[in-house]
Enzyme design. Structure first.
Site, mmCIF file in Angstrom:
data_model
loop_
_atom_site.group_PDB
_atom_site.id
_atom_site.type_symbol
_atom_site.label_atom_id
_atom_site.label_comp_id
_atom_site.label_asym_id
_atom_site.label_seq_id
_atom_site.Cartn_x
_atom_site.Cartn_y
_atom_site.Cartn_z
ATOM 1 N N HIS A 57 -20.342 104.544 -20.415
ATOM 2 C CA HIS A 57 -20.375 105.656 -21.442
ATOM 3 C C HIS A 57 -21.744 106.474 -21.121
ATOM 4 C CE1 HIS A 57 -19.526 102.871 -25.046
ATOM 5 N NE2 HIS A 57 -20.020 101.931 -23.866
ATOM 6 N N GLU A 59 -24.174 108.406 -22.074
ATOM 7 C CA GLU A 59 -25.288 107.880 -22.848
ATOM 8 C C GLU A 59 -26.492 106.819 -21.292
ATOM 9 O OE1 GLU A 59 -23.834 107.397 -26.834
ATOM 10 O OE2 GLU A 59 -22.879 107.470 -24.779
ATOM 11 N N CYS A 87 -23.584 104.023 -29.571
ATOM 12 C CA CYS A 87 -23.288 102.668 -29.869
ATOM 13 C C CYS A 87 -24.192 101.829 -29.720
ATOM 14 C CB CYS A 87 -21.905 102.533 -29.212
ATOM 15 S SG CYS A 87 -22.435 102.316 -27.286
ATOM 16 N N CYS A 90 -25.702 101.723 -26.405
ATOM 17 C CA CYS A 90 -25.823 102.894 -25.960
ATOM 18 C C CYS A 90 -27.797 103.167 -27.164
ATOM 19 C CB CYS A 90 -25.611 103.963 -26.177
ATOM 20 S SG CYS A 90 -24.159 104.106 -24.605
#
Length: 154
Positions: A57, A59, A87, A90
């Site tokens: 992801h 992040e 999410c 993260c």
């Protein structure tokens, strides 16, 4: 030294540019930027398909790059700008990295882990919670996501 006659690029400008790169690559359009003071440490976008890695992801990739840039496993004094509410995975990484402030764009009622879902930073097991500020350029972020998924359905 920066040129005072040129407009300064904001971390959100960089995050949105990264999100657009993700969309162009067929990835969910999320971009993230880590800064410390005026210094941009990392810019990243979602890449789970390209890297064949479900943890890739924006992040996570930005946190990894910022840690590498500083030569440290933690990022105290650093701020994270991301186009979508992180999410739960993260959010956990943000806490472990000791990010000082989290700024995000669109809310994610279905998959978010900060203002929605498990609200990771509100849990008693959370060792570090950043200051959280959501809703920055929210409509722009939401429109980017809607367009991406609409194009996938058509």
């Amino acid at each position: 030294m920066s040129d005072p006659t040129q407009p300064r690029t904001s971390p959100f400008d960089l995050a949105f540019a990264a999100a657009r790169r993700a969309a162009a690559e067929g990835e969910v359009p999320v971009g993230a930027v880590v800064v410390r003071g005026e210094r941009v440490l990392a810019v990243a976008h979602n890449r789970p398909r390209a890297l064949r890695d479900p943890t890739a992801h924006a992040e996570i990739l930005a946190i990894r790059a910022a840690c590498a840039a500083l030569g440290d496993a933690r990022l105290p004094g650093c701020d994270l700008y991301v186009t979508l509410e992180p999410c739960p995975m993260c959010a956990g990484a943000i806490g472990v990295a000791r990010i000082r402030r989290l700024y995000f764009g669109a809310l994610d009622p279905k998959g978010g882990g900060v203002e929605h879902g498990p609200r990771v930073f509100n849990q008693p097991t959370c060792h570090h919670a950043p200051e959280v500020y959501g809703g920055f350029r929210e409509e722009e972020a939401a429109a980017l996501l809607r367009a991406f998924f609409r194009d996938r359905r058509d």
